[in-house]
Design an enzyme around this catalytic site. Sequence first.
Site, PDB file in Angstrom:
ATOM      1  N   ASP A  67      -2.053  -2.137  10.479  1.00 49.81           N
ATOM      2  CA  ASP A  67      -2.142  -2.070   9.013  1.00 49.81           C
ATOM      3  C   ASP A  67      -2.725  -3.346   8.404  1.00 49.81           C
ATOM      4  OD1 ASP A  67      -1.138   0.459   8.793  1.00 49.81           O
ATOM      5  OD2 ASP A  67       0.867  -0.141   8.139  1.00 49.81           O
ATOM      6  N   LYS A 127       0.841  -1.213   0.000  1.00 51.00           N
ATOM      7  CA  LYS A 127       0.000   0.000   0.000  1.00 51.00           C
ATOM      8  C   LYS A 127       0.867   1.251   0.000  1.00 51.00           C
ATOM      9  CE  LYS A 127       0.924   1.291   4.446  1.00 51.00           C
ATOM     10  NZ  LYS A 127       1.742   2.448   4.768  1.00 51.00           N
TER      11      LYS A 127
END
Length: 302
Positions: free
Chosen positions: A139, A12
């Site tokens: 995350d 990401k």
Amino acid sequence: MTNQVSVRVPGKINLQLSVGPLQRDGYHELATVFQSVSLFDELTISETDTDGIEIAAIGKSTIPIGGENLAYKAAELMCNKFDIETGLLIKIKKEIPIAGGMAGGSANAGATIVGIDSLFSLGLKRDEMERIGSEIGADVPFTISGGTAIGTGRGDQVTPVLSRGSYNWVLALSTSGLSTPAVYKECDRLREGLDISKPHVSDSLLQALTHGDAKTLGKALSNDLQAAACSLKPALRLILDVGIDYGALGGIVSGSGPTVAFLAESEDHALDLVVALTSSGVVGNVIRVAGPVPGARVISNT
Ligand code: ATP
């Protein structure tokens, strides 16, 4: 034949990372916008006759292969939760940079949860897997859903964002990583004596995503950890300047860095940026990726 599942999971970037003041528990409240991009790790999980969990890194990767590996932690958690008693071998082929601010370790934990769900036909829903992921790290939930999403709390409370179109990104990857805790510590040092407000997601960034407006998105990119990452690794400033000089719509350190993401206007513009950044000599490894892409997905189950 042994049961085996392969999972592909993207890294990401953070289009925005708004960091609140340091709290008493040592954490910071965050408001962030994640986007998964087309740089993937691949994990193959198989049942074994031996006890326990074994991690094997494919290629030259220097990830830990013991209990500190986030894929190991995720597998251990899944085995405990669902009374799985067979041994597991997890082979990890890494493309996502290690300690690069692209949540590579978290992505491996997310992929392991998705893979074990499939291998043992547990039938978990995506939000159940995200909840399990949040026990490993903030995350991890986003790496399971992927796409474009807002993360609040510690980044672990994930809400999808309406995002139109696909964006062309150019990533400047560093050979040496930055430690996330060290970057937060530097951020706190740089902010000493300042009054820091509650984290929030920028309206213009969300509107740019809704309209698929790359130019506005480029201007709206922001990261409260960027100054700290650049302070620890001053070369990042030069890389950012070079990308902007060569016409990037915007440039940002991803998460805690040191990966730098540049937004390009088109595929051709992205190719030009790759050539310009590579020939500038300020960065060794430059790649072109697209985002958003979906999160962890099973690509084979035999
Ligand atoms: P984030 O963006 O979530 O802050 P990061 O992308 O900067 O993370 P990671 O690649 O996730 O950093 O790795 C951070 C540390 O975690 C590394 O120093 C590494 O030793 C350890 N680690 C544990 N498991 C893994 C894994 N499966 N892949 C990569 N690193 C791992």
